[in-house]
Write a protein that holds these residues in place. Sequence first.
Motif, short mmCIF file in Angstrom:
data_model
loop_
_atom_site.label_atom_id
_atom_site.label_comp_id
_atom_site.label_asym_id
_atom_site.label_seq_id
_atom_site.Cartn_x
_atom_site.Cartn_y
_atom_site.Cartn_z
N GLN A 185 59.95 18.26 4.95
CA GLN A 185 59.15 17.62 4.25
C GLN A 185 57.73 17.38 4.83
OE1 GLN A 185 60.60 13.63 2.68
NE2 GLN A 185 58.74 13.40 1.30
N VAL A 186 57.60 17.13 6.04
CA VAL A 186 56.43 16.71 6.81
C VAL A 186 55.68 18.16 6.88
CG1 VAL A 186 55.31 16.21 8.87
CG2 VAL A 186 56.87 14.71 8.05
N LEU A 187 56.58 19.16 7.29
CA LEU A 187 55.74 20.42 7.22
C LEU A 187 55.36 21.11 6.14
CD1 LEU A 187 58.33 22.05 9.77
CD2 LEU A 187 55.92 21.48 10.43
N GLN A 188 56.00 20.72 4.89
CA GLN A 188 55.56 21.20 3.55
C GLN A 188 54.35 20.58 3.30
OE1 GLN A 188 59.19 20.80 1.26
NE2 GLN A 188 59.89 22.75 1.55
N GLU A 189 54.19 19.45 3.38
CA GLU A 189 53.01 18.20 3.16
C GLU A 189 51.89 18.78 3.76
OE1 GLU A 189 55.64 14.39 1.44
OE2 GLU A 189 54.78 14.56 3.27
N GLY A 190 52.16 19.11 5.27
CA GLY A 190 50.92 19.47 6.09
C GLY A 190 50.96 18.41 7.05
N THR A 191 50.70 18.86 8.19
CA THR A 191 50.53 17.91 9.32
C THR A 191 48.95 17.34 9.54
OG1 THR A 191 50.06 19.74 10.90
CG2 THR A 191 52.47 18.81 10.61
N GLN A 192 48.16 18.12 8.95
CA GLN A 192 46.73 17.49 8.95
C GLN A 192 46.38 15.96 8.96
OE1 GLN A 192 47.75 19.78 6.92
NE2 GLN A 192 46.98 21.77 8.00
N ARG A 193 47.13 15.21 7.92
CA ARG A 193 47.08 14.09 7.66
C ARG A 193 47.37 13.17 8.87
NH1 ARG A 193 51.00 13.55 2.58
NH2 ARG A 193 50.13 15.71 2.51
N TYR A 194 48.05 13.53 10.05
CA TYR A 194 48.38 12.77 11.12
C TYR A 194 47.41 12.86 12.39
CZ TYR A 194 52.67 12.58 8.27
OH TYR A 194 53.56 12.39 7.01
N ALA A 195 47.22 11.71 12.73
CA ALA A 195 46.40 11.69 14.03
C ALA A 195 46.97 12.05 15.26
CB ALA A 195 45.81 10.26 13.87
N GLY A 196 48.31 11.81 15.34
CA GLY A 196 49.18 12.18 16.55
C GLY A 196 50.51 12.05 16.37
N ILE A 197 51.34 12.39 17.22
CA ILE A 197 52.99 12.22 17.24
C ILE A 197 53.44 11.50 18.24
CG2 ILE A 197 53.15 14.36 18.18
CD1 ILE A 197 55.49 14.99 16.32
N PHE A 198 54.31 10.70 18.11
CA PHE A 198 55.14 9.92 19.03
C PHE A 198 56.52 10.16 18.92
CE2 PHE A 198 56.84 5.53 20.24
CZ PHE A 198 57.21 5.80 21.30
N ILE A 199 57.19 10.28 20.07
CA ILE A 199 58.65 10.63 20.19
C ILE A 199 59.45 9.69 21.14
CG2 ILE A 199 60.61 12.43 20.63
CD1 ILE A 199 58.24 14.29 20.59
#
Length: 285
Positions: free
Chosen positions: A119-133
């Motif tokens: 779902q995230v990939l379909q919506e696009g990652t541009q909206r996110y400032a970063g990623i945390f795991i």
Amino acid sequence: MKKLLQGLLASIVLVSTVNAQPAPKGNVLVLLSSATTLPLKDGKSYASGFYLNEFGVPTDALLKAGYAVTIVTPKGNQPLPDEHSVDPMYFNNNSAEMQRIKTVSETLTAADKVKSIKQVLQEGTQRYAGIFIPGGHAPLIDLPGNAEVGKLLRHFHQDGKPTAAICHGPIALLAAQDQPQAFESNVIAGKSASAKNWIYAGYKMTIFSDAEEQAFEESLKGDKLRYYPAKAMAQAGGKMAFVPAWQPNVVSDRELITGQNPFSDHALAKALIAALDKSVGNSKN
């Protein structure tokens, strides 16, 4: 009439105040495992999940710093904490703080708030400032061999956006290579493994150390993990950096920020927020 007008005015002021809340500085994607059963050697297993402080402390800090967070798992299901991590020892022996973080975590990971990677990939990652795991042993189950995880990480890598991971969380970085499943299978089998076109090859990084993993294995009463994550990361081409067991350690290299163990939670949160503030600020200039 005068009292009625005063009441209406007060209501308008209250609504205006609520609506005047500042917009988030940005949205940070938080990647957690969908799984809760960690395979061990000889067909045995261990109940796992995310570590409460490793997830809750940095995400709570992100919220306080003005960022929104979005939770994502491979399947889009509700992630669960490792029950062993619900312990005051990970919160400086402060039971009240542990309970506060537990409440924050439960709110953020409610089933209706979790997205799938697809779902995230379909919506696009541009909206996110970063990623945390975050860590816990759960990331070892379904993240390093997952091609969708690799695709997700490539987006943040290509855009130079902050990418942070703590404890066992950095094992997910192995997904960002050409054949992550084959690499993982060879590592599990104890064979020679070569990471092809791994985007983090040559990066300085850390992860739960061998010494810390050995201490964990002692609690398994003779059972063994399928492989040690620190060795797998080094085999892939990571420049590993460790401090003595259970001491806080955060390593930053380019967009990547990694923390060694559960006790690196506050330091990693600070480093991630600083990187996000810089990245978001630069994007607005």
